[in-house]
Scaffold this motif. Structure first.
Motif, PDB file in Angstrom:
ATOM      1  N   HIS A 157       0.821  -1.215   0.000  1.00 33.82           N
ATOM      2  CA  HIS A 157       0.000   0.000   0.000  1.00 33.82           C
ATOM      3  C   HIS A 157       0.860   1.273   0.000  1.00 33.82           C
ATOM      4  O   HIS A 157       0.374   2.344  -0.324  1.00 33.82           O
ATOM      5  N   GLU A 158       2.143   1.147   0.345  1.00 29.10           N
ATOM      6  CA  GLU A 158       3.050   2.295   0.352  1.00 29.10           C
ATOM      7  C   GLU A 158       3.569   2.619  -1.054  1.00 29.10           C
ATOM      8  O   GLU A 158       4.177   3.666  -1.249  1.00 29.10           O
ATOM      9  N   LEU A 159       3.352   1.714  -1.992  1.00 36.41           N
ATOM     10  CA  LEU A 159       3.890   1.870  -3.339  1.00 36.41           C
ATOM     11  C   LEU A 159       2.834   2.431  -4.286  1.00 36.41           C
ATOM     12  O   LEU A 159       1.642   2.306  -4.057  1.00 36.41           O
ATOM     13  N   ASP A 160       3.299   3.036  -5.374  1.00 32.03           N
ATOM     14  CA  ASP A 160       2.439   3.682  -6.364  1.00 32.03           C
ATOM     15  C   ASP A 160       2.449   2.849  -7.650  1.00 32.03           C
ATOM     16  O   ASP A 160       3.520   2.609  -8.226  1.00 32.03           O
ATOM     17  N   LYS A 161       1.294   2.432  -8.114  1.00 30.29           N
ATOM     18  CA  LYS A 161       1.212   1.604  -9.314  1.00 30.29           C
ATOM     19  C   LYS A 161       1.587   2.364 -10.589  1.00 30.29           C
ATOM     20  O   LYS A 161       1.768   1.758 -11.636  1.00 30.29           O
ATOM     21  N   ASP A 162       1.723   3.673 -10.515  1.00 28.24           N
ATOM     22  CA  ASP A 162       2.116   4.467 -11.672  1.00 28.24           C
ATOM     23  C   ASP A 162       3.637   4.596 -11.798  1.00 28.24           C
ATOM     24  O   ASP A 162       4.134   5.181 -12.761  1.00 28.24           O
ATOM     25  N   ILE A 163       4.369   4.076 -10.817  1.00 27.55           N
ATOM     26  CA  ILE A 163       5.830   4.172 -10.788  1.00 27.55           C
ATOM     27  C   ILE A 163       6.417   2.799 -11.073  1.00 27.55           C
ATOM     28  O   ILE A 163       5.910   1.793 -10.600  1.00 27.55           O
ATOM     29  N   GLU A 164       7.496   2.769 -11.858  1.00 25.89           N
ATOM     30  CA  GLU A 164       8.209   1.508 -12.088  1.00 25.89           C
ATOM     31  C   GLU A 164       9.261   1.336 -10.991  1.00 25.89           C
ATOM     32  O   GLU A 164      10.036   2.249 -10.709  1.00 25.89           O
ATOM     33  N   TYR A 165       9.277   0.161 -10.373  1.00 23.85           N
ATOM     34  CA  TYR A 165      10.221  -0.150  -9.308  1.00 23.85           C
ATOM     35  C   TYR A 165      11.220  -1.194  -9.784  1.00 23.85           C
ATOM     36  O   TYR A 165      10.858  -2.132 -10.494  1.00 23.85           O
ATOM     37  N   THR A 166      12.457  -1.008  -9.380  1.00 28.89           N
ATOM     38  CA  THR A 166      13.503  -1.989  -9.656  1.00 28.89           C
ATOM     39  C   THR A 166      13.817  -2.701  -8.349  1.00 28.89           C
ATOM     40  O   THR A 166      14.182  -2.063  -7.362  1.00 28.89           O
ATOM     41  N   MET A 167      13.664  -4.021  -8.362  1.00 32.03           N
ATOM     42  CA  MET A 167      13.840  -4.823  -7.160  1.00 32.03           C
ATOM     43  C   MET A 167      15.276  -5.326  -7.076  1.00 32.03           C
ATOM     44  O   MET A 167      15.856  -5.753  -8.070  1.00 32.03           O
ATOM     45  N   VAL A 168      15.834  -5.283  -5.855  1.00 32.70           N
ATOM     46  CA  VAL A 168      17.230  -5.652  -5.614  1.00 32.70           C
ATOM     47  C   VAL A 168      17.303  -6.643  -4.454  1.00 32.70           C
ATOM     48  O   VAL A 168      16.613  -6.457  -3.440  1.00 32.70           O
ATOM     49  N   CYS A 169      18.149  -7.657  -4.597  1.00 32.32           N
ATOM     50  CA  CYS A 169      18.459  -8.548  -3.475  1.00 32.32           C
ATOM     51  C   CYS A 169      19.937  -8.929  -3.576  1.00 32.32           C
ATOM     52  O   CYS A 169      20.705  -8.233  -4.231  1.00 32.32           O
ATOM     53  N   ARG A 170      20.329 -10.030  -2.961  1.00 32.58           N
ATOM     54  CA  ARG A 170      21.737 -10.433  -2.982  1.00 32.58           C
ATOM     55  C   ARG A 170      22.162 -10.906  -4.369  1.00 32.58           C
ATOM     56  O   ARG A 170      23.194 -10.508  -4.878  1.00 32.58           O
ATOM     57  N   SER A 171      21.347 -11.795  -4.987  1.00 32.70           N
ATOM     58  CA  SER A 171      21.773 -12.381  -6.261  1.00 32.70           C
ATOM     59  C   SER A 171      20.729 -12.306  -7.373  1.00 32.70           C
ATOM     60  O   SER A 171      21.033 -12.607  -8.512  1.00 32.70           O
ATOM     61  N   GLY A 172      19.501 -11.942  -7.051  1.00 34.21           N
ATOM     62  CA  GLY A 172      18.452 -11.832  -8.058  1.00 34.21           C
ATOM     63  C   GLY A 172      17.289 -12.789  -7.845  1.00 34.21           C
ATOM     64  O   GLY A 172      16.267 -12.660  -8.503  1.00 34.21           O
TER      65      GLY A 172
END
Length: 98
Positions: free
Chosen positions: A51-66
């Motif tokens: 709910h904190e995120l905006d569906k009109d924005i593209e997000y890039t997800m990051v972790c340790r290896s993918g």
């Protein structure tokens, strides 16, 4: 699933392009090092914080290896978000960290 490499992310940041990074690693991993611009939302909490995120924005997800970021992409895509997976994750990140 749309993917981006750490080098491509670094290039976007160097060119001051807007990129919204979400780091889905655990707290202890993020304490070691994190991309300064990244928001930290552990994968286990992502469903409860969507709910904190905006569906009109593209997000890039990051972790340790993918892997975890790939699961985060699947979860968010299923809820209508625009997301990209940074393949190779922080293991392949050579840019600045905090």
């Amino acid at each position: 699933m749309i993917e981006i490499t750490p080098i491509e992310v670094q290039e976007k940041l160097k060119m001051n392009k807007t990129i919204h990074l979400i780091d889905v690693r655990e707290v202890d991993e993020v304490k070691e090092r994190k991309i300064a611009q990244a928001i930290h939302i552990p994968l286990g909490l992502l469903e409860f914080r969507m709910h904190e995120l905006d569906k009109d924005i593209e997000y890039t997800m990051v972790c340790r290896s993918g892997g975890r970021s790939g699961r985060a992409v699947q979860l968010l895509e299923a809820h209508g978000f625009k997301v990209v997976n940074m393949v190779g994750g922080m293991n392949d990140w050579e840019g600045p960290v905090e």
